[in-house]
Design a protein around this motif. Structure first.
Motif, PDB file in Angstrom:
ATOM      1  N   GLY A 133       0.521   8.053  -1.745  1.00 42.87           N
ATOM      2  CA  GLY A 133      -0.090   6.862  -1.142  1.00 42.87           C
ATOM      3  C   GLY A 133       0.961   5.904  -0.597  1.00 42.87           C
ATOM      4  O   GLY A 133       0.723   5.187   0.382  1.00 42.87           O
ATOM      5  N   GLN A 134       2.140   5.892  -1.236  1.00 43.30           N
ATOM      6  CA  GLN A 134       3.213   5.005  -0.755  1.00 43.30           C
ATOM      7  C   GLN A 134       3.624   5.423   0.661  1.00 43.30           C
ATOM      8  O   GLN A 134       3.823   4.591   1.541  1.00 43.30           O
ATOM      9  N   LYS A 135       3.720   6.743   0.836  1.00 47.01           N
ATOM     10  CA  LYS A 135       4.091   7.274   2.154  1.00 47.01           C
ATOM     11  C   LYS A 135       2.992   6.959   3.174  1.00 47.01           C
ATOM     12  O   LYS A 135       3.273   6.637   4.333  1.00 47.01           O
ATOM     13  N   LYS A 136       1.736   7.045   2.695  1.00 49.04           N
ATOM     14  CA  LYS A 136       0.608   6.797   3.611  1.00 49.04           C
ATOM     15  C   LYS A 136       0.634   5.376   4.157  1.00 49.04           C
ATOM     16  O   LYS A 136       0.221   5.134   5.284  1.00 49.04           O
ATOM     17  N   VAL A 137       1.093   4.424   3.352  1.00 49.02           N
ATOM     18  CA  VAL A 137       1.174   3.035   3.830  1.00 49.02           C
ATOM     19  C   VAL A 137       2.083   2.992   5.059  1.00 49.02           C
ATOM     20  O   VAL A 137       1.743   2.399   6.096  1.00 49.02           O
ATOM     21  N   ILE A 138       3.236   3.651   4.954  1.00 48.02           N
ATOM     22  CA  ILE A 138       4.209   3.634   6.056  1.00 48.02           C
ATOM     23  C   ILE A 138       3.662   4.396   7.266  1.00 48.02           C
ATOM     24  O   ILE A 138       3.761   3.925   8.407  1.00 48.02           O
ATOM     25  N   GLU A 139       3.021   5.525   7.001  1.00 44.50           N
ATOM     26  CA  GLU A 139       2.427   6.291   8.107  1.00 44.50           C
ATOM     27  C   GLU A 139       1.345   5.473   8.815  1.00 44.50           C
ATOM     28  O   GLU A 139       1.240   5.475  10.043  1.00 44.50           O
ATOM     29  N   PHE A 140       0.554   4.765   8.026  1.00 42.17           N
ATOM     30  CA  PHE A 140      -0.530   3.956   8.593  1.00 42.17           C
ATOM     31  C   PHE A 140       0.030   2.823   9.466  1.00 42.17           C
ATOM     32  O   PHE A 140      -0.505   2.519  10.536  1.00 42.17           O
ATOM     33  N   LEU A 141       1.143   2.241   9.027  1.00 44.38           N
ATOM     34  CA  LEU A 141       1.786   1.177   9.824  1.00 44.38           C
ATOM     35  C   LEU A 141       2.262   1.747  11.163  1.00 44.38           C
ATOM     36  O   LEU A 141       2.113   1.100  12.208  1.00 44.38           O
ATOM     37  N   HIS A 142       2.800   2.963  11.135  1.00 41.77           N
ATOM     38  CA  HIS A 142       3.250   3.612  12.372  1.00 41.77           C
ATOM     39  C   HIS A 142       2.064   3.906  13.284  1.00 41.77           C
ATOM     40  O   HIS A 142       2.121   3.637  14.479  1.00 41.77           O
ATOM     41  N   GLU A 143       0.985   4.425  12.669  1.00 39.70           N
ATOM     42  CA  GLU A 143      -0.223   4.724  13.454  1.00 39.70           C
ATOM     43  C   GLU A 143      -0.714   3.483  14.191  1.00 39.70           C
ATOM     44  O   GLU A 143      -1.163   3.554  15.319  1.00 39.70           O
ATOM     45  N   ASN A 191       1.125   1.070  15.085  1.00 43.98           N
ATOM     46  CA  ASN A 191       2.213   0.523  15.893  1.00 43.98           C
ATOM     47  C   ASN A 191       2.726  -0.825  15.419  1.00 43.98           C
ATOM     48  O   ASN A 191       3.111  -1.680  16.228  1.00 43.98           O
ATOM     49  N   ILE A 192       2.688  -1.044  14.105  1.00 38.62           N
ATOM     50  CA  ILE A 192       3.146  -2.337  13.581  1.00 38.62           C
ATOM     51  C   ILE A 192       4.237  -2.158  12.515  1.00 38.62           C
ATOM     52  O   ILE A 192       4.533  -3.091  11.778  1.00 38.62           O
ATOM     53  N   ALA A 193       4.812  -0.949  12.491  1.00 39.17           N
ATOM     54  CA  ALA A 193       5.825  -0.672  11.459  1.00 39.17           C
ATOM     55  C   ALA A 193       7.021  -1.618  11.574  1.00 39.17           C
ATOM     56  O   ALA A 193       7.657  -1.938  10.572  1.00 39.17           O
ATOM     57  N   ASN A 194       7.315  -2.076  12.783  1.00 39.58           N
ATOM     58  CA  ASN A 194       8.480  -2.954  12.963  1.00 39.58           C
ATOM     59  C   ASN A 194       8.240  -4.384  12.471  1.00 39.58           C
ATOM     60  O   ASN A 194       9.150  -5.187  12.414  1.00 39.58           O
ATOM     61  N   LYS A 195       6.999  -4.688  12.122  1.00 34.05           N
ATOM     62  CA  LYS A 195       6.686  -6.055  11.665  1.00 34.05           C
ATOM     63  C   LYS A 195       6.985  -6.271  10.183  1.00 34.05           C
ATOM     64  O   LYS A 195       7.062  -7.415   9.734  1.00 34.05           O
ATOM     65  N   PHE A 196       7.071  -5.192   9.412  1.00 28.19           N
ATOM     66  CA  PHE A 196       7.217  -5.333   7.960  1.00 28.19           C
ATOM     67  C   PHE A 196       8.340  -4.455   7.417  1.00 28.19           C
ATOM     68  O   PHE A 196       8.616  -3.394   7.956  1.00 28.19           O
ATOM     69  N   LYS A 197       8.933  -4.912   6.328  1.00 25.26           N
ATOM     70  CA  LYS A 197       9.813  -4.043   5.552  1.00 25.26           C
ATOM     71  C   LYS A 197       8.959  -3.530   4.395  1.00 25.26           C
ATOM     72  O   LYS A 197       8.213  -4.304   3.788  1.00 25.26           O
ATOM     73  N   VAL A 198       9.078  -2.247   4.112  1.00 26.63           N
ATOM     74  CA  VAL A 198       8.280  -1.694   3.010  1.00 26.63           C
ATOM     75  C   VAL A 198       9.201  -1.265   1.876  1.00 26.63           C
ATOM     76  O   VAL A 198      10.158  -0.515   2.090  1.00 26.63           O
ATOM     77  N   ILE A 199       8.909  -1.780   0.676  1.00 19.75           N
ATOM     78  CA  ILE A 199       9.722  -1.395  -0.485  1.00 19.75           C
ATOM     79  C   ILE A 199       8.832  -0.719  -1.523  1.00 19.75           C
ATOM     80  O   ILE A 199       7.651  -1.036  -1.639  1.00 19.75           O
ATOM     81  N   LEU A 200       9.431   0.223  -2.237  1.00 25.85           N
ATOM     82  CA  LEU A 200       8.661   1.020  -3.190  1.00 25.85           C
ATOM     83  C   LEU A 200       9.178   0.810  -4.607  1.00 25.85           C
ATOM     84  O   LEU A 200      10.308   0.379  -4.807  1.00 25.85           O
ATOM     85  N   GLY A 201       8.334   1.142  -5.579  1.00 27.00           N
ATOM     86  CA  GLY A 201       8.754   1.053  -6.972  1.00 27.00           C
ATOM     87  C   GLY A 201       7.814   1.810  -7.869  1.00 27.00           C
ATOM     88  O   GLY A 201       6.758   2.273  -7.443  1.00 27.00           O
ATOM     89  N   GLY A 202       8.232   1.938  -9.142  1.00 25.12           N
ATOM     90  CA  GLY A 202       7.463   2.699 -10.122  1.00 25.12           C
ATOM     91  C   GLY A 202       8.336   3.799 -10.678  1.00 25.12           C
ATOM     92  O   GLY A 202       9.215   4.301  -9.982  1.00 25.12           O
TER      93      GLY A 202
END
Ligand code: B12
Length: 215
Positions: free
Chosen positions: A159-169, A171-182
């Motif tokens: 699901g973490q990867k899906k967040v990033i893929e969804f941002l790319h879909e 076209n807003i991936a450049n608006k946010f930095k995505v950090i992961l944890g767990g």
């Protein structure tokens, strides 16, 4: 008692599911003005992780795991207001954080959210079991700088990867930095997801956000 011994006592109280002792130690830490993030990370978190190991070894069962988590949460409820004393008037940046859909582990994510707030970031904690779309929607609405996604299960990490893929879909991936944890998140996984970073604990999460935002 040295700090290290005190942290061990806290951890033991959690492992023994002794709520009275755990609560007493949380109050003692507050009253004696100890470094509460160390108390949380080296005491309480050590205890709950040890319970996880005992569970894996078949020494503890699900009710004990749940009881341990409940005691930990009750103690965090006491400690968190004292961790959140930082400058609330200035916002160094906005962070939307959540545990991903299908995953109800919330303790670590809540600690990270608390620490970021304590360091002056404006944090929107969406809770646990949050769908990808909801996380992105909130990040857009809140004009977040950073999206933090927590996952504790190998089955929900995807699901973490899906967040990033969804941002790319979108076209807003450049608006946010995505950090992961767990606990299961590794450097390799972060690279695989093309995320902007990960942190193994709340202190490192603050350092990571600081370095990504430059403030
Ligand atoms: C407590 C706990 C629970 C509690 C959770 C209560 C709650 N409200 O959170 C309960 C009892 C509900 C639970 C349930 C389950 N659990 Co559980 N649980 C744990 C346990 C023991 C501790 C987790 C924890 O709170 N750690 C303490 C915190 C402080 O650490 P943390 O979460 O790692 O967070 C830190 C860092 O990772 C980081 N961080 C965390 N999030 C983020 C986010 C960002 C953005 C950043 C930068 C950093 C960051 O900073 C945090 C602070 O230091 C772990 C064991 C472990 N070693 O992790 C198992 C564990 C995660 N659980 C496990 C399992 C299997 C389950 C269940 C499926 C059991 C079941 N059969 O029902 C269910 C899951 C249900 C679901 N759909 O989610 C397995 C996962 C195995 C796997 N590889 O997938 C583990 C590893 C236990 C084990 N050893 O097998 N669990």
């Amino acid at each position: 008692m040295s700090n290290e011994n005190f942290y061990n006592e806290i951890s033991n109280a959690i492992v023994k599911l002794d709520e009275d002792k755990a609560t007493e130690y949380a109050n003692k830490a507050i009253n004696e003005n100890l470094n509460l993030i160390e108390v949380v990370e080296k005491g309480f978190a050590l205890g709950i992780r040890t319970i996880g190991e005992l569970w894996e070894e078949g020494e503890y069962f699900l009710p004990e795991l749940m009881r341990g988590a409940q005691i930990m949460q009750n103690c965090l409820d006491l400690l968190i207001p004292h961790l959140q004393t930082a400058s609330e008037q200035i916002s160094r940046g906005k962070v939307v954080i959540a545990t991903i859909e299908g995953d109800i582990h919330s303790i670590g994510k809540t600690i990270v959210a608390t620490m970021l707030r304590a360091y002056g970031y404006e944090v929107y904690d969406l809770g646990a079991d949050v769908p990808v779309e909801k996380i992105v929607e909130e990040a857009i609405e809140k004009e977040a700088d950073i999206i933090g996604v927590s996952a504790l299960l190998t089955t929900t990490m995807t699901g973490q990867k899906k967040v990033i893929e969804f941002l790319h879909e979108k076209n807003i991936a450049n608006k946010f930095k995505v950090i992961l944890g767990g606990a299961p998140v590794t450097k390799t996984w972060v690279e695989d997801c093309k995320a902007d970073g990960f942190a193994e604990n709340a202190i490192d999460a603050v350092k990571l956000v600081k370095s990504l935002l430059g403030k």
